[in-house]
Design a protein around this motif. Sequence first.
Motif, mmCIF file in Angstrom:
data_model
loop_
_atom_site.group_PDB
_atom_site.id
_atom_site.type_symbol
_atom_site.label_atom_id
_atom_site.label_comp_id
_atom_site.label_asym_id
_atom_site.label_seq_id
_atom_site.Cartn_x
_atom_site.Cartn_y
_atom_site.Cartn_z
ATOM 1 N N GLU B 145 0.862 -1.184 0.000
ATOM 2 C CA GLU B 145 0.000 0.000 0.000
ATOM 3 C C GLU B 145 0.899 1.235 0.000
ATOM 4 O O GLU B 145 2.028 1.172 0.502
ATOM 5 N N SER B 146 0.378 2.311 -0.546
ATOM 6 C CA SER B 146 1.235 3.507 -0.650
ATOM 7 C C SER B 146 1.645 3.990 0.734
ATOM 8 O O SER B 146 2.780 4.425 0.925
ATOM 9 N N SER B 149 4.599 2.167 1.781
ATOM 10 C CA SER B 149 5.820 2.567 1.066
ATOM 11 C C SER B 149 6.328 3.911 1.595
ATOM 12 O O SER B 149 7.532 4.140 1.658
ATOM 13 N N HIS B 150 5.409 4.783 2.051
ATOM 14 C CA HIS B 150 5.873 6.054 2.664
ATOM 15 C C HIS B 150 6.600 5.742 3.968
ATOM 16 O O HIS B 150 7.631 6.339 4.277
ATOM 17 N N TYR B 198 10.299 3.390 -5.295
ATOM 18 C CA TYR B 198 9.476 4.427 -4.655
ATOM 19 C C TYR B 198 9.538 5.707 -5.481
ATOM 20 O O TYR B 198 8.512 6.316 -5.789
ATOM 21 N N VAL B 202 5.962 5.232 -6.933
ATOM 22 C CA VAL B 202 5.001 5.732 -5.940
ATOM 23 C C VAL B 202 4.835 7.257 -6.076
ATOM 24 O O VAL B 202 3.735 7.790 -6.011
ATOM 25 N N ARG B 207 0.998 2.360 -7.895
ATOM 26 C CA ARG B 207 1.183 1.457 -6.759
ATOM 27 C C ARG B 207 2.597 0.886 -6.802
ATOM 28 O O ARG B 207 3.211 0.792 -7.864
ATOM 29 N N LEU B 208 3.104 0.544 -5.633
ATOM 30 C CA LEU B 208 4.432 -0.060 -5.578
ATOM 31 C C LEU B 208 4.272 -1.541 -5.911
ATOM 32 O O LEU B 208 3.738 -2.318 -5.141
#
Lengths: 10, 212
Positions: B145-146, B149-150, B198, B202, B207-208
Amino acid sequence: EAAEAPKDEL
Amino acid sequence: MNIFRLLGDVSHLLAIIILLLKIWKTRSCAGISGKSQLLFALTYTTRYLDLVTNFVSVYNTFMKVVFLAASYATIWLIYMKFRATYDQNHDTFRIEFLLLPVTILSLVANHEFTLIEILWTWSIYLEAVAILPQLFMVSKTGEAESITSHYLFALGSYRGLYILNWIYRYYMESYYDLIAIFAGILQTVLYCDFFYLYITKVLRGQRLQLPA
């Protein structure tokens, strides 16, 4: 070797 | 203290808060590796044993307390409160393959053979590889999920900023710690392919997706 500074880093 | 280390600590704090909020708000820890969170809690516990014995500054004590509290709260959310959403089938990295080499290395390569120093060294080496179960899980599920990834970007950036801090301290304070530097470089290198994905994906709203 590393300086004997206290462990001041997280 | 220097700007690199401050930014690094802020990035680290941000990562931990992002993760806590993501799990709390979505009431789900899907896609999150409980094993990595266990390793992080172990890292902070063995590194901050001097929390009550060695006062460095209010900032230092405050951040240590926050990191410890947040990491244990995250574990509680994953393994207790939202245990039903914990994706056990994808969180399968064998952490004993991390704990053994880290333990051996901390007994062999350390600054001083005392319990506190060995535990600090152990925590430095463990932190370098603690993200592997999480990266393995993302590669296994093939995507993240984004928000996750953050979280990973902030967490990976923190030790990268610490490397800049160590360069700064070497030239300005003639201070360096080879154990922390070696482990910090390894830790940051482990994020490289994630950083590439990323930044190329992203940040463009995609999406990653990792090649599974």
